[in-house]
Scaffold this motif. Structure first.
Motif, PDB file in Angstrom:
ATOM      1  N   ALA A  23      11.636 -30.511  -5.142  1.00 48.55           N
ATOM      2  CA  ALA A  23      12.770 -29.890  -5.197  1.00 48.55           C
ATOM      3  C   ALA A  23      12.195 -28.381  -5.558  1.00 48.55           C
ATOM      4  O   ALA A  23      12.800 -27.331  -5.079  1.00 48.55           O
ATOM      5  CB  ALA A  23      13.540 -30.329  -6.410  1.00 48.55           C
ATOM      6  N   LEU A  24      11.382 -28.195  -6.292  1.00 53.03           N
ATOM      7  CA  LEU A  24      11.040 -26.802  -6.488  1.00 53.03           C
ATOM      8  C   LEU A  24      10.408 -25.928  -5.392  1.00 53.03           C
ATOM      9  O   LEU A  24      10.682 -24.907  -5.108  1.00 53.03           O
ATOM     10  CB  LEU A  24       9.896 -26.889  -7.531  1.00 53.03           C
ATOM     11  CG  LEU A  24      10.404 -27.308  -9.099  1.00 53.03           C
ATOM     12  CD1 LEU A  24       9.154 -27.232 -10.210  1.00 53.03           C
ATOM     13  CD2 LEU A  24      11.609 -26.477  -9.734  1.00 53.03           C
ATOM     14  N   TRP A  25       9.540 -26.902  -4.262  1.00 52.14           N
ATOM     15  CA  TRP A  25       8.988 -26.245  -3.390  1.00 52.14           C
ATOM     16  C   TRP A  25      10.102 -25.721  -2.299  1.00 52.14           C
ATOM     17  O   TRP A  25      10.457 -24.611  -1.692  1.00 52.14           O
ATOM     18  CB  TRP A  25       8.012 -27.196  -2.687  1.00 52.14           C
ATOM     19  CG  TRP A  25       7.449 -26.613  -1.120  1.00 52.14           C
ATOM     20  CD1 TRP A  25       7.950 -27.257  -0.088  1.00 52.14           C
ATOM     21  CD2 TRP A  25       6.809 -25.722  -1.185  1.00 52.14           C
ATOM     22  NE1 TRP A  25       7.140 -26.619   0.998  1.00 52.14           N
ATOM     23  CE2 TRP A  25       6.347 -25.477   0.339  1.00 52.14           C
ATOM     24  CE3 TRP A  25       6.017 -24.751  -2.063  1.00 52.14           C
ATOM     25  CZ2 TRP A  25       5.726 -24.459   1.006  1.00 52.14           C
ATOM     26  CZ3 TRP A  25       5.000 -23.660  -1.255  1.00 52.14           C
ATOM     27  CH2 TRP A  25       4.797 -23.636  -0.011  1.00 52.14           C
ATOM     28  N   GLN A  26      11.144 -26.656  -2.092  1.00 48.58           N
ATOM     29  CA  GLN A  26      12.256 -26.337  -1.352  1.00 48.58           C
ATOM     30  C   GLN A  26      13.113 -25.173  -1.654  1.00 48.58           C
ATOM     31  O   GLN A  26      13.465 -24.454  -1.113  1.00 48.58           O
ATOM     32  CB  GLN A  26      13.078 -27.614  -1.012  1.00 48.58           C
ATOM     33  CG  GLN A  26      12.277 -28.792  -0.236  1.00 48.58           C
ATOM     34  CD  GLN A  26      11.693 -28.521   0.969  1.00 48.58           C
ATOM     35  OE1 GLN A  26      12.431 -27.632   1.925  1.00 48.58           O
ATOM     36  NE2 GLN A  26      10.712 -29.254   1.462  1.00 48.58           N
ATOM     37  N   THR A  27      13.141 -24.997  -2.900  1.00 48.87           N
ATOM     38  CA  THR A  27      13.832 -23.751  -3.805  1.00 48.87           C
ATOM     39  C   THR A  27      12.885 -22.710  -3.442  1.00 48.87           C
ATOM     40  O   THR A  27      13.704 -21.503  -3.004  1.00 48.87           O
ATOM     41  CB  THR A  27      13.956 -24.171  -5.091  1.00 48.87           C
ATOM     42  OG1 THR A  27      14.908 -25.379  -5.394  1.00 48.87           O
ATOM     43  CG2 THR A  27      14.881 -23.038  -5.834  1.00 48.87           C
ATOM     44  N   ALA A  28      11.671 -22.552  -3.348  1.00 52.26           N
ATOM     45  CA  ALA A  28      10.976 -21.414  -3.062  1.00 52.26           C
ATOM     46  C   ALA A  28      11.109 -20.950  -1.835  1.00 52.26           C
ATOM     47  O   ALA A  28      11.134 -19.857  -1.424  1.00 52.26           O
ATOM     48  CB  ALA A  28       9.319 -21.814  -3.522  1.00 52.26           C
ATOM     49  N   LEU A  29      11.196 -22.280  -0.721  1.00 53.21           N
ATOM     50  CA  LEU A  29      11.294 -21.893   0.606  1.00 53.21           C
ATOM     51  C   LEU A  29      12.632 -21.215   0.733  1.00 53.21           C
ATOM     52  O   LEU A  29      12.959 -20.159   1.608  1.00 53.21           O
ATOM     53  CB  LEU A  29      11.287 -22.982   1.469  1.00 53.21           C
ATOM     54  CG  LEU A  29       9.943 -23.670   1.675  1.00 53.21           C
ATOM     55  CD1 LEU A  29       9.839 -24.954   2.333  1.00 53.21           C
ATOM     56  CD2 LEU A  29       8.887 -22.610   2.272  1.00 53.21           C
ATOM     57  N   LEU A  30      13.543 -21.701   0.262  1.00 51.54           N
ATOM     58  CA  LEU A  30      15.021 -21.224   0.295  1.00 51.54           C
ATOM     59  C   LEU A  30      15.209 -19.510  -0.201  1.00 51.54           C
ATOM     60  O   LEU A  30      15.700 -18.978   0.396  1.00 51.54           O
ATOM     61  CB  LEU A  30      16.068 -21.737  -0.731  1.00 51.54           C
ATOM     62  CG  LEU A  30      17.456 -21.261  -0.947  1.00 51.54           C
ATOM     63  CD1 LEU A  30      18.274 -21.362   0.494  1.00 51.54           C
ATOM     64  CD2 LEU A  30      18.212 -22.032  -1.979  1.00 51.54           C
TER      65      LEU A  30
END
Length: 398
Positions: free
Chosen positions: A67-74
């Protein structure tokens, strides 16, 4: 409840990888199948999308990290892309998976807070005029995944609790059924002791009288009398010792003494007494007893009386004391058939709602009948209920 089960199957924890693969396929379809006139995806858009597609699969066992990684990509996508939808869906879906799987709500709040900060940071260009729209969008892309995740997680927990309760109920029913069978077998053992001990005691008494009354000169005859008397006395003592292992004074039925004293020739009178006892509770009973039951052996006679008493008790219990019951006992070719049927009195429980085999009374009756190699049926009959038992001829059963 059906909707909850459907949601549980759709978001089953074992199918996490399959769901993420379908999510990736839908994202690829969004990039490839562009409407006519729409610009093709740019290189950075493809790069961020493929990075998100790959890492969401690689990190699916680590939902918080994912979840944190996908938020960073966002955050990167919002900063450099005009259309960050792919990464937005990936971040929202990762938040959903985290909420469904983790039991630590603090992790959900951290991931949701990071997502909200990144999302709202990309919306500040239009503030304060668009603040309401930005907040509404944040609630949509963050609040809805969290809410759905909570619903799915709760539905899973409810399903697990229902399974545990079902398993506990099943084990409890098995235990109670075994206890009922054991109690019925103990009752049969006590009754067999009373019957056999009665006859053995009678034989021992008669042999003892013969030893003293008959003037027999031959010592061999006297020796036989002594041996028979001694053997019978030992057998009677053994019977009494064995039955002590099964006898439970607290568990003896109130009518046990009367039942144990029934002699084969007096069975018709004992059945009439059982019918009269049922009538005193308010039950209307019509009885048709074959006089041939007076010729039954003691063991089967006891079984017939017990089955009759239990069946009439069940009628009063389930159909109500004002119901009408029909008792029929017939002897055909040595086989004994006992049938008790009622009319399903409206004041009692409807026949369809009665236990079809789970009641301890029926369990005990079935156990008793099986001892003789017979069969028992219990079920709905019209508006009422019917119990039928057949005890085969003693010779055929042997």
């Amino acid at each position: 409840m059906g909707g909850v089960r459907w949601v549980g199957r759709l978001f089953d924890e074992r199918d996490t990888l399959a769901r993420l693969m379908l999510l990736n396929l839908s994202g690829i379809g969004y990039l490839v199948l562009r409407p006519v006139g729409e610009p093709a995806p740019t290189g950075p858009q493809w790069a961020l999308a493929l990075t998100g597609f790959t890492t969401i699969l690689l990190l699916y066992r680590l939902p918080f990290v994912n979840a944190l990684w996908q938020t960073a990509l966002l955050g990167v996508a919002i900063a450099i892309l005009d259309d960050p939808l792919i990464n937005q869906v990936g971040a929202s879906w990762s938040l959903l998976e985290l909420t469904m799987r983790t039991r630590r709500l603090a992790l959900v709040w951290v991931a949701a807070g990071a997502h909200a900060a990144v999302f709202l940071a990309g919306e500040t260009d239009g503030w304060p005029a668009s603040i309401a729209a930005s907040v509404f969008s944040a609630v949509t892309v963050i609040g809805l995944p969290v809410l759905l995740g909570v619903v799915v997680r709760n539905s899973r927990e409810l399903a697990r609790q229902a399974e545990r309760r079902g398993e506990e109920d099943r084990r409890r029913r098995e235990y109670e059924d075994q206890a009922a069978r054991a109690a019925e077998r103990a009752a049969i053992a006590r009754e067999l002791h009373d019957v056999v001990a009665h006859h053995v005691a009678s034989m021992v008494l008669r042999v003892g009288v013969a030893r003293h009354v008959l003037d027999v000169a031959d010592p061999r005859v006297t020796e036989v009398f002594d041996d028979v008397h001694g053997t019978g006395t030992v057998a009677l003592a053994d019977l009494r010792r064995l039955v002590e292992l099964l006898r439970d004074p607290a568990g003896v039925r109130p009518d046990a003494a009367a039942t144990a004293a029934v002699e084969p020739g007096t069975l018709p009178e004992a059945l009439r007494a059982a019918v009269d006892e049922a009538r005193r509770t308010g039950l209307e009973v019509t009885a048709a007893v074959d006089p041939a039951v007076g010729g039954l052996d003691a063991v089967r006679g006891l079984a017939v009386l017990r089955l009759t008493q239990e069946a009439l008790t069940n009628v009063a219990k389930h159909a109500g004391p004002s119901a009408h019951a029909r008792l029929t006992v017939t002897v055909t070719g040595g086989d004994v058939r006992i049938e008790v049927a009622d009319d399903g009195d409206s004041g009692g429980v409807p026949a369809v709602d009665r236990p079809a085999g789970g009641g301890h009374g029926l369990t005990g009756m079935r156990e008793r009948v099986e001892v003789f190699g017979g069969w028992l049926e219990a079920g709905r009959s019209g508006a009422g209920w019917r119990v039928t038992a057949v005890l085969p001829d003693a010779g055929e059963a042997a």
